[in-house]
Design a protein around this motif. Sequence first.
Motif, mmCIF file in Angstrom:
data_model
loop_
_atom_site.group_PDB
_atom_site.id
_atom_site.type_symbol
_atom_site.label_atom_id
_atom_site.label_comp_id
_atom_site.label_asym_id
_atom_site.label_seq_id
_atom_site.Cartn_x
_atom_site.Cartn_y
_atom_site.Cartn_z
ATOM 1 N N PHE A 69 -93.038 -3.308 33.143
ATOM 2 C CA PHE A 69 -93.119 -4.758 32.961
ATOM 3 C C PHE A 69 -92.851 -5.490 34.274
ATOM 4 O O PHE A 69 -93.560 -6.437 34.630
ATOM 5 C CB PHE A 69 -92.104 -5.185 31.904
ATOM 6 N N VAL A 70 -91.837 -5.035 35.007
ATOM 7 C CA VAL A 70 -91.472 -5.674 36.276
ATOM 8 C C VAL A 70 -92.587 -5.520 37.311
ATOM 9 O O VAL A 70 -92.786 -6.396 38.158
ATOM 10 C CB VAL A 70 -90.148 -5.078 36.801
ATOM 11 N N ILE A 71 -93.327 -4.427 37.237
ATOM 12 C CA ILE A 71 -94.445 -4.225 38.169
ATOM 13 C C ILE A 71 -95.671 -5.020 37.730
ATOM 14 O O ILE A 71 -96.315 -5.708 38.537
ATOM 15 C CB ILE A 71 -94.796 -2.730 38.275
ATOM 16 N N PHE A 129 -101.167 -0.339 33.903
ATOM 17 C CA PHE A 129 -102.621 -0.498 33.781
ATOM 18 C C PHE A 129 -102.988 -1.231 32.490
ATOM 19 O O PHE A 129 -103.857 -2.106 32.483
ATOM 20 C CB PHE A 129 -103.279 0.881 33.815
ATOM 21 N N SER A 130 -102.320 -0.906 31.400
ATOM 22 C CA SER A 130 -102.629 -1.528 30.110
ATOM 23 C C SER A 130 -102.205 -2.987 30.052
ATOM 24 O O SER A 130 -102.808 -3.790 29.340
ATOM 25 C CB SER A 130 -101.938 -0.752 28.980
ATOM 26 N N THR A 131 -101.165 -3.338 30.795
ATOM 27 C CA THR A 131 -100.607 -4.687 30.748
ATOM 28 C C THR A 131 -101.219 -5.610 31.786
ATOM 29 O O THR A 131 -101.287 -6.827 31.594
ATOM 30 C CB THR A 131 -99.080 -4.620 30.964
ATOM 31 N N MET A 185 -95.571 -8.017 26.952
ATOM 32 C CA MET A 185 -94.598 -7.031 26.492
ATOM 33 C C MET A 185 -95.138 -6.230 25.311
ATOM 34 O O MET A 185 -94.859 -5.030 25.183
ATOM 35 C CB MET A 185 -93.282 -7.718 26.118
ATOM 36 N N ILE A 186 -95.923 -6.864 24.453
ATOM 37 C CA ILE A 186 -96.535 -6.139 23.339
ATOM 38 C C ILE A 186 -97.467 -5.054 23.872
ATOM 39 O O ILE A 186 -97.413 -3.892 23.443
ATOM 40 C CB ILE A 186 -97.300 -7.108 22.417
ATOM 41 N N PHE A 187 -98.329 -5.426 24.829
ATOM 42 C CA PHE A 187 -99.231 -4.452 25.438
ATOM 43 C C PHE A 187 -98.434 -3.357 26.149
ATOM 44 O O PHE A 187 -98.760 -2.166 26.052
ATOM 45 C CB PHE A 187 -100.161 -5.154 26.436
ATOM 46 N N ASN A 188 -97.413 -3.767 26.875
ATOM 47 C CA ASN A 188 -96.600 -2.839 27.652
ATOM 48 C C ASN A 188 -95.874 -1.845 26.744
ATOM 49 O O ASN A 188 -95.918 -0.622 26.961
ATOM 50 C CB ASN A 188 -95.599 -3.650 28.480
ATOM 51 N N PHE A 189 -95.214 -2.359 25.730
ATOM 52 C CA PHE A 189 -94.453 -1.524 24.802
ATOM 53 C C PHE A 189 -95.379 -0.562 24.060
ATOM 54 O O PHE A 189 -95.067 0.627 23.887
ATOM 55 C CB PHE A 189 -93.710 -2.422 23.816
ATOM 56 N N THR A 190 -96.528 -1.079 23.630
ATOM 57 C CA THR A 190 -97.495 -0.236 22.924
ATOM 58 C C THR A 190 -98.002 0.888 23.818
ATOM 59 O O THR A 190 -98.136 2.041 23.377
ATOM 60 C CB THR A 190 -98.680 -1.084 22.440
ATOM 61 N N ALA A 191 -98.281 0.566 25.079
ATOM 62 C CA ALA A 191 -98.782 1.579 26.012
ATOM 63 C C ALA A 191 -97.754 2.682 26.236
ATOM 64 O O ALA A 191 -98.101 3.873 26.270
ATOM 65 C CB ALA A 191 -99.153 0.927 27.338
ATOM 66 N N VAL A 192 -96.491 2.306 26.389
ATOM 67 C CA VAL A 192 -95.440 3.313 26.572
ATOM 68 C C VAL A 192 -95.330 4.202 25.338
ATOM 69 O O VAL A 192 -95.199 5.430 25.447
ATOM 70 C CB VAL A 192 -94.093 2.634 26.886
ATOM 71 N N MET A 193 -95.392 3.597 24.145
ATOM 72 C CA MET A 193 -95.304 4.386 22.918
ATOM 73 C C MET A 193 -96.478 5.365 22.804
ATOM 74 O O MET A 193 -96.305 6.531 22.430
ATOM 75 C CB MET A 193 -95.290 3.459 21.694
ATOM 76 N N ILE A 194 -97.684 4.890 23.121
ATOM 77 C CA ILE A 194 -98.860 5.765 23.054
ATOM 78 C C ILE A 194 -98.711 6.925 24.030
ATOM 79 O O ILE A 194 -98.987 8.084 23.692
ATOM 80 C CB ILE A 194 -100.141 4.961 23.354
ATOM 81 N N ALA A 195 -98.272 6.612 25.252
ATOM 82 C CA ALA A 195 -98.111 7.660 26.260
ATOM 83 C C ALA A 195 -97.051 8.675 25.842
ATOM 84 O O ALA A 195 -97.223 9.883 26.047
ATOM 85 C CB ALA A 195 -97.743 7.028 27.604
ATOM 86 N N GLU A 196 -95.959 8.202 25.253
ATOM 87 C CA GLU A 196 -94.897 9.117 24.823
ATOM 88 C C GLU A 196 -95.340 9.969 23.637
ATOM 89 O O GLU A 196 -94.986 11.147 23.543
ATOM 90 C CB GLU A 196 -93.641 8.326 24.463
#
Length: 250
Positions: A69-71, A129-131, A185-196
């Motif tokens: 998110f910070v990036i 990339f997703s965010t 943050m929705i995009f960011n959080f979703t991307a992290v969950m998908i990657a994990e």
Amino acid sequence: MNRLTTVLVRLALFLAFVCAWEVLPRLGILNARLLPPLSDVLAMLGQLVGRANVQEAMMVTAAEVVVAFVIAVPLGAVIGVAVAESEYFGEIFKPMLFYVFSVPKSIFLPMFILVLGIGFHQKVAYAVFSTLFIVIMSASAAVESVKPEHVLVARSYGATRRQILFRVYVPSMVPILLETLRIAMIFNFTAVMIAEMYASRTGIGHMIANWGENFQMRQLFAGVILLAVVAILFNETIRWLETRCSTWRT
């Protein structure tokens, strides 16, 4: 419909949902192995929160989300402002950004895994990339929302470029940018969950995927509730900040 009635209807729907979740599995109407009663899920949630491995997984996920998110937000904001302010960059990059934005980002995840492997850097890079694109598009729209006559008046009074930026652009852009933070943050959080969940050895998303694969439904639903609460808290915090800054609208 007045505000009190709206609140009461929402509360009634929520209570009906909670009661149905608790009662239907207890009565055997729904398979309790697939949908455990809510009380069992909440009891499991209390146990999970106290486990060291779950706390460690949450910390890993939180670190990935925060770093990405910070990036993504400052980088996307800078690119968006540059695209909106420069006619040259706008003509070149705007069509490309629209095309890339319309493509589901999940199809690129295997490429990130092949290039970066499975680990912290891969998940952060994919989340950035997703965010990034939603921030670029929103920042560009925020710049374009500034009324030209306000800028013209500021210049006619001899305002410097720095003064125009902080006295005209920023107050006009802040409400839109705060809304962008929520969406980003929705995009960011979703991307992290998908990657994990897709390929990872750590993180709460990895644990939720394992619980689902092993048919541990109480743990699965407890993990989902935990993530939902965190997401709602962040969303409401940004909404509160947006309300506080609403007087900056021009």
